[in-house]
Design an enzyme around this catalytic site. Structure first.
Site, PDB file in Angstrom:
ATOM      1  N   PRO A   1       0.838  -1.325   0.072  1.00 48.48           N
ATOM      2  CA  PRO A   1      -0.105   0.109  -0.029  1.00 48.48           C
ATOM      3  C   PRO A   1       0.993   1.301  -0.172  1.00 48.48           C
ATOM      4  O   PRO A   1       1.618   1.405   0.712  1.00 48.48           O
ATOM      5  CB  PRO A   1      -0.888  -0.312   1.348  1.00 48.48           C
ATOM      6  CG  PRO A   1       0.040  -0.980   2.250  1.00 48.48           C
ATOM      7  CD  PRO A   1       0.897  -2.066   1.163  1.00 48.48           C
ATOM      8  N   GLU A   2       0.748   2.037  -0.861  1.00 48.21           N
ATOM      9  CA  GLU A   2       1.443   3.468  -1.054  1.00 48.21           C
ATOM     10  C   GLU A   2       0.353   4.624  -0.924  1.00 48.21           C
ATOM     11  O   GLU A   2      -0.714   4.335  -0.559  1.00 48.21           O
ATOM     12  CB  GLU A   2       2.260   3.388  -2.277  1.00 48.21           C
ATOM     13  CG  GLU A   2       3.226   2.226  -2.534  1.00 48.21           C
ATOM     14  CD  GLU A   2       4.317   2.491  -3.016  1.00 48.21           C
ATOM     15  OE1 GLU A   2       4.790   3.720  -2.948  1.00 48.21           O
ATOM     16  OE2 GLU A   2       5.129   1.729  -3.221  1.00 48.21           O
TER      17      GLU A   2
ATOM     18  N   HIS B   1      -4.718 -13.976   9.887  1.00 48.60           N
ATOM     19  CA  HIS B   1      -3.990 -12.923   9.754  1.00 48.60           C
ATOM     20  C   HIS B   1      -4.813 -11.526   9.864  1.00 48.60           C
ATOM     21  O   HIS B   1      -4.522 -10.383   9.649  1.00 48.60           O
ATOM     22  CB  HIS B   1      -3.247 -12.528   8.206  1.00 48.60           C
ATOM     23  CG  HIS B   1      -2.352 -13.794   7.935  1.00 48.60           C
ATOM     24  ND1 HIS B   1      -1.638 -14.366   8.913  1.00 48.60           N
ATOM     25  CD2 HIS B   1      -2.124 -14.647   7.059  1.00 48.60           C
ATOM     26  CE1 HIS B   1      -0.942 -15.344   8.450  1.00 48.60           C
ATOM     27  NE2 HIS B   1      -1.374 -15.586   6.983  1.00 48.60           N
TER      28      HIS B   1
ATOM     29  N   ARG C   1      24.127  16.665  -1.052  1.00 46.33           N
ATOM     30  CA  ARG C   1      23.870  15.076  -0.618  1.00 46.33           C
ATOM     31  C   ARG C   1      24.378  14.258  -1.795  1.00 46.33           C
ATOM     32  O   ARG C   1      24.112  14.549  -2.961  1.00 46.33           O
ATOM     33  CB  ARG C   1      22.314  14.931  -0.505  1.00 46.33           C
ATOM     34  CG  ARG C   1      22.185  15.735   1.060  1.00 46.33           C
ATOM     35  CD  ARG C   1      20.885  15.322   1.408  1.00 46.33           C
ATOM     36  NE  ARG C   1      20.043  13.814   1.601  1.00 46.33           N
ATOM     37  CZ  ARG C   1      19.456  13.653   2.427  1.00 46.33           C
ATOM     38  NH1 ARG C   1      18.633  14.619   3.187  1.00 46.33           N
ATOM     39  NH2 ARG C   1      19.014  12.372   2.778  1.00 46.33           N
TER      40      ARG C   1
END
Length: 273
Positions: free
Chosen positions: A3-4, A92, A154
DNA sequence: CTCACAGCCTGTTTGC
DNA sequence: TGCAAACAGGCTGTGA
């Protein structure tokens, strides 16, 4: 597929249609050992409170109650379903939040990376307080400037940079790969070497890929009650993620795969520099 | 501060 | 064929 942000937002919208105004009857915890242990006193703390709103910050859902709220994260394998109170639980299933009028919210999470936690002030909780800007709710020029400023000096890979929630909220491995492809930037490029014009392209690409995914996820909204919330995302056409050895959709060149910071990374050597 | 990596966890895929 | 190792990745903590 984990899931994003688009799926969490799809879940949020589904819950927002049903839960506001309902009162928490009880919380049944089948498994406390999640990403953090579910607090023993959690049920008593929230029983009798009504749901005021469902919000999202990055990949966190916030169920705002009369007092404080619940922070919920789906982790790697979590999914939430609204089911009738008499629906038998499956393997689950980790916890069930029971509301008045026979409706329940159930967490299914095989790998137990998910999280359920009460916070008196959810927006100030350390879990969400330090998250970077929301990619879909921040003006693109401001987001591009923010990313460029944070990237100065960076040397780490730009894909890892995009996946750092303190830099920008909600981007996972899949969408970081896809956005970099759309922007023409290789995932292994040092963040500090991305040019100003590229940050603008990348910001637009992030916005576009998330909106595309959200549009797909939204297609399951109508039958949210009966359908696993993630089904819609299968309709997102991935350009590079998981396609090592296959042809680039734009130029036909073989997509390459490599590991960056331990994560699968994919790019087209011709379209991305 | 920056960065890489281990660890958490289990279902699925890969490889011998 | 069968089984073990590798893999999947969001997030946190650690150490260089």
């Amino acid at each position: 597929m984990p899931p994003e942000l688009p799926e969490v937002e799809t879940t949020r919208r589904g819950l927002a249609e049903t839960l506001p105004g309902r009162v928490v009857r009880s919380l049944l915890v089948a498994e406390r050992r999640l990403r953090r242990p579910v607090a023993a006193g959690l049920a008593r703390r929230i029983e009798g409170q009504s749901v005021r709103a469902i919000e999202r910050r990055g990949k966190y859902l916030i169920l705002r109650l009369d007092s404080g709220g619940l922070l919920i994260h789906l982790g790697m394998s979590g999914s939430l379903r609204l089911v009738p109170v008499d629906e038998p639980s499956r393997a689950h299933d980790r916890w069930t939040l029971v509301f008045t009028e026979g409706m329940t919210l159930r967490m299914h999470d095989p790998r137990r990376f998910s999280l359920l936690q009460y916070s008196a002030r959810p927006e100030d909780d350390p879990l969400v307080r330090d998250l970077g800007p929301e990619p879909l709710e921040t003006p693109q020029d401001a987001l591009a400037r923010h990313l460029r400023a944070r990237a100065v000096g960076r040397r780490g890979a730009v894909k890892a940079f995009l996946m750092d929630g303190r830099v920008i909220a909600g981007l996972g491995n899949i969408y970081a790969n896809e956005a970099l492809y759309r922007a023409g930037i290789r995932p292994g490029r040092a963040s500090g070497r991305v040019k100003t014009a590229e940050w603008a392209r990348l910001t637009a690409a992030i916005h576009a890929v998330l909106e595309d995914a959200l549009a797909s996820g939204g297609s399951t909204l109508r039958d949210y009650l009966g359908v696993d919330g993630r089904a819609g995302l299968f309709r997102l056409r991935l350009d590079v993620y998981g396609r090592a050895g296959e042809g680039c959709r734009r130029c036909g060149t073989e997509i390459r795969g490599l590991r960056l910071s331990g994560r699968g990374s994919y790019y087209c050597p011709r379209c991305q520099s």
